[in-house]
Design an enzyme around this catalytic site. Structure first.
Site, PDB file in Angstrom:
ATOM      1  N   SER A 195       0.836  -1.200   0.000  1.00  0.00           N
ATOM      2  CA  SER A 195       0.000   0.000   0.000  1.00  0.00           C
ATOM      3  C   SER A 195       0.878   1.260   0.000  1.00  0.00           C
ATOM      4  CB  SER A 195      -0.968  -0.025   1.180  1.00  0.00           C
ATOM      5  OG  SER A 195      -2.068   0.836   0.940  1.00  0.00           O
TER       6      SER A 195
ATOM      7  N   LYS B 131     -22.312  18.941   9.435  1.00  0.00           N
ATOM      8  CA  LYS B 131     -21.148  19.066  10.315  1.00  0.00           C
ATOM      9  C   LYS B 131     -20.948  17.825  11.186  1.00  0.00           C
ATOM     10  CE  LYS B 131     -17.779  21.661  11.866  1.00  0.00           C
ATOM     11  NZ  LYS B 131     -16.666  22.086  10.993  1.00  0.00           N
TER      12      LYS B 131
END
Length: 383
Positions: free
Chosen positions: A177, A231
């Site tokens: 990765s 939010k």
């Protein structure tokens, strides 16, 4: 009036005792009279020094040895302090050889984080001032954050463009990765026979604690401003919705995946086209042999094979054995640092517990939110 025939003063005259003549002041500072004939002065000889016994000599020798050892230890510790606390990355010998030709090993170990980027940046800036013949990236990490991996990739790419120094990647036990991401700019990649690599993909990891809060009787209250309705997305104190997961996938994961494919294609375009890389970018991990067959690595071998390939890439004169150095970040100096450097996991755990204990409520709240916040990662689940 009677006369004194002896010319001596009388008691009545008050001039002095009877029988003693007047003192002549002119003779007061004259040397004493010589000793009588036949007088032999006695010489005062210094006392003979007392002879030391065997134990005295042994004690003195031991004291001298301890003193010299103490001086040597203090000098040695002073050198260690200077080496361990002196600023940025430092080179040390890895293999001796021709000092006019040098290859530098740059180790990148553990997770790729912001501190990894800071170290790589300082190390490569140092090498820009004194370029080596080649650089070997010794990579042993399972991945890292998207941003930090990309910054490290940028520093390596910038270094190559600025210096034209060849870079060879040497994979250790795992380079998956983010570990593969930072190796992509290398001119050649060498993987050990037991290396785990690949895992080209991106993942977001997080956790929710709403059930735990229910068990302990805690009810979180969330209030946002009127126009900040999104939010509270992906908060750990409530379950995530399918809509939130899809938004995260579209806005964060897909762009990061595309970036990963682009970086690999840019570095491996000489052996792989973009379509082939997209087929490999499923997050699957590969063995060294699989990676070689898929052209994700150029050679299967060990560190000495990577160094030999670096000599070849640097086009060094035939028969020259270059000096090999390794560049590392100095650790903090002290007993705690030395014990931690020796691999004391118990000490690390104790330090972390003490650090958590000393956090203020505001710091603890920030730490919990930081740990719970979802973070995009180029990370393999296997190591």
């Amino acid at each position: 009036m009677s006369e004194n025939p002896s010319n001596q003063p009388s008691e009545e005259s008050g001039s002095g005792p009877v029988g003693r003549g007047p003192v002549d002041p002119r003779g007061a500072n004259q040397p004493p009279p010589p000793p009588p004939q036949g007088y032999a002065p006695v010489a005062m000889m210094p006392a003979a020094p007392q002879q030391r016994g065997m134990w005295g000599k042994l004690g003195a020798s031991l004291l001298t040895t301890v003193l010299l050892l103490s001086i040597g230890v203090n000098i040695y510790l002073g050198i260690i302090v200077a080496a361990y606390t002196g600023g940025g990355p430092r080179e040390s010998a890895y293999e001796d050889g021709d000092r006019s030709h040098r290859i530098v090993v740059l180790p990148i170990e553990e997770m790729v984080t912001d501190s990894t980027h800071a170290f790589v940046r300082r190390a490569l800036r140092l090498l820009e001032d004194d370029p080596p013949a080649a650089v070997v990236l010794r990579i042993d990490c399972p991945g890292g954050t998207v941003a930090a991996s990309d910054r490290v990739w940028h520093e390596i790419t910038r270094f190559k463009e600025k210096t034209n120094v060849p870079v060879v990647a040497s994979f250790g036990s795992v380079a998956a990765s983010g570990g593969y991401y930072i190796a992509a700019p290398a001119d050649a990649i060498v993987a050990e026979p037991t290396t785990i690599t690949g895992s080209i993909g991106v993942i977001v990891m997080g956790f929710t604690v709403n059930e735990l809060l229910d068990k302990i009787g805690v009810t979180p209250e969330i209030v946002t401003s009127e126009f900040s309705t999104n939010k509270d997305q992906l908060l750990p104190i409530r379950p995530w919705t399918d809509e939130e997961r899809e938004i995260l996938r579209v806005t964060r994961l897909e762009p990061a995946w595309e970036r990963f494919v682009h970086v690999v294609h840019e570095g491996r375009s000489h052996v792989l086209d973009e379509a082939a890389i997209r087929e490999l970018a499923t997050g699957e991990v590969f063995s060294a042999q699989q990676a070689y067959d898929l052209k994700l690595v150029d050679q299967i071998g060990y560190m000495e094979d990577a160094l030999a390939l670096a000599r070849e890439q640097a086009d060094l004169p035939e028969g020259v054995e270059p000096r090999v150095t390794i560049i590392r970040q100095p650790r903090g100096f002290g007993l705690m640092s030395l014990l931690a450097a020796s691999g004391s996991t118990e000490l690390d755990a104790m330090q972390q517990v003490r650090q958590l204990r000393d956090l203020s409520p505001e710091q603890l709240r920030a730490w919990v939110m930081e740990m719970a916040a979802p973070r995009a990662m180029y990370q393999s689940s296997q190591r």
